[in-house]
Scaffold this motif. Sequence first.
Motif, mmCIF file in Angstrom:
data_model
loop_
_atom_site.group_PDB
_atom_site.id
_atom_site.type_symbol
_atom_site.label_atom_id
_atom_site.label_comp_id
_atom_site.label_asym_id
_atom_site.label_seq_id
_atom_site.Cartn_x
_atom_site.Cartn_y
_atom_site.Cartn_z
ATOM 1 N N GLU A 81 -7.872 86.823 31.122
ATOM 2 C CA GLU A 81 -6.650 87.442 31.636
ATOM 3 C C GLU A 81 -5.421 86.648 31.203
ATOM 4 O OE1 GLU A 81 -6.428 90.240 33.015
ATOM 5 O OE2 GLU A 81 -8.407 90.715 33.826
ATOM 6 N N TYR B 43 -2.390 88.021 28.607
ATOM 7 C CA TYR B 43 -0.963 87.988 28.941
ATOM 8 C C TYR B 43 -0.162 87.375 27.792
ATOM 9 C CZ TYR B 43 3.425 86.230 30.751
ATOM 10 O OH TYR B 43 4.756 85.943 30.904
ATOM 11 N N SER C 131 0.114 90.017 25.063
ATOM 12 C CA SER C 131 0.951 91.131 25.510
ATOM 13 C C SER C 131 2.427 90.748 25.561
ATOM 14 C CB SER C 131 0.488 91.602 26.886
ATOM 15 O OG SER C 131 1.314 92.627 27.372
ATOM 16 N N SER C 132 2.730 89.566 26.077
ATOM 17 C CA SER C 132 4.136 89.158 26.199
ATOM 18 C C SER C 132 4.791 89.026 24.830
ATOM 19 C CB SER C 132 4.242 87.843 26.977
ATOM 20 O OG SER C 132 3.617 86.783 26.277
ATOM 21 N N ASN D 18 2.505 89.713 37.775
ATOM 22 C CA ASN D 18 1.729 88.902 36.852
ATOM 23 C C ASN D 18 1.812 87.430 37.228
ATOM 24 O OD1 ASN D 18 1.119 87.315 34.352
ATOM 25 N ND2 ASN D 18 0.724 89.370 33.567
ATOM 26 N N GLU E 193 3.237 85.021 34.414
ATOM 27 C CA GLU E 193 4.690 85.030 34.289
ATOM 28 C C GLU E 193 5.322 84.228 35.417
ATOM 29 O OE1 GLU E 193 8.459 88.140 33.928
ATOM 30 O OE2 GLU E 193 6.390 88.885 33.898
#
Length: 425
Positions: free
Chosen positions: A276, A280, A283-284, A347, A350
Amino acid sequence: MRDIAKAIIILILALFGIYFLESLQKEITTNRCINIPAISENRGVLTKFCIKAIDGSGRVFVEIPSNFQDKYLLSFLFARNAVCKIYEKCNEYDYLFYPEKYFIAEGFSGTAGFGVLIMSVFNSLMNNYATTGFLLPNGIIFPVSGILEKLNASTLNGEKLVAPSNLSDKIVQAYTILDLEEIFFNKEYNLSYEIPKAYFEVMKEVSEDICKDIENSTIKELIENRRFYSAASLCYVEKSNNNKYLPNITEEELDEQIADLEKNLSSIKCDTYVCEELKYQVSSRINLSKDMEDLNKKYWRFYTAEGWYRILISLKDLNRFNTCKKIDEDLNLILYLSESNINLTENCFERREILANFYINLLANLDFDLDKFLESSRKYLLFLYRNNGFSPTSYSYFTYGEDLIRMGKVTDGILYILYGINYAV
């Protein structure tokens, strides 16, 4: 929101006396006290703070002095959260703090001492030193002002001063919660930890790939010393700022590649927390690239997303504990300090980065020993890995922070050290 939070804190503290009387029969510690220096009328003064602990659930109760600030009250919660990073039983007790006499209470410089008092609940012996320092909820200690005045007050009282400072050889330096534990309670840890070989293997591939065609002695040295993320980051900066590295590609073709990567990413179903975390990171960077108008910058930001995707494929089966609850607890304290409106996502990763950016804004000065800060921070990082498991993002950011500091970019480096620690807690 701030007014409501303040009212709740004040109400809880107002109930301190009643709660204290009702709970005396459950007290599990005798009084433990420590001298915490402060500045009054341009001179150092000592206030002796004490603690009692009772069976409970991690709550903090504080005797309110005649004059205080919000930061003073939050200091005790900062200290509790930091101690809870290394003591699993931290939330099995409630903590009752009180000074021996009333005084003007302000700032965060007492947090290190308050942390020591909480740790004293779990230790039979405690060395007698005065202490000052801004103990962040993640366990890192920031420097504070008035060190020489505080040292003078401690020395006149016949005590050494523990602080994150090298302004005098009479100061015992401390930069993490582990340092406090070693200094005050003579704790020693076997902090050997082997970083997974798979991490170095994939990071070597990624860094050599993005650094292709760049001739730079610093980057070459970083790769030779296995500082792969640092090398890759410097190469990204170099290529994204120089159009000569842009391949023959149209924006439409790049958009298609971005869409393909997004599709591949969405097809990965995670069974581990590390998976996970790495999703992230991919994706970011995809989202950042999509928002860029400059084609060269857009391409190389997408290229870093592809690099993180390779890291994801290689390391997604690594596992570590899900520690999002601790991050949320820390962020709730920091949000109380913030006067700006922050758009929070769900998230957890983040949120770790948001916290680090808050922390760096609380850094008052750079009057400390950077080498000892790095040494202490790395020991603490390895301790967290032993407790929680390895985080690829944490280690990448932390090593980049070390290298930035050694390159003279101190504030940026400390920010990445904080990123690394926040991903490790």
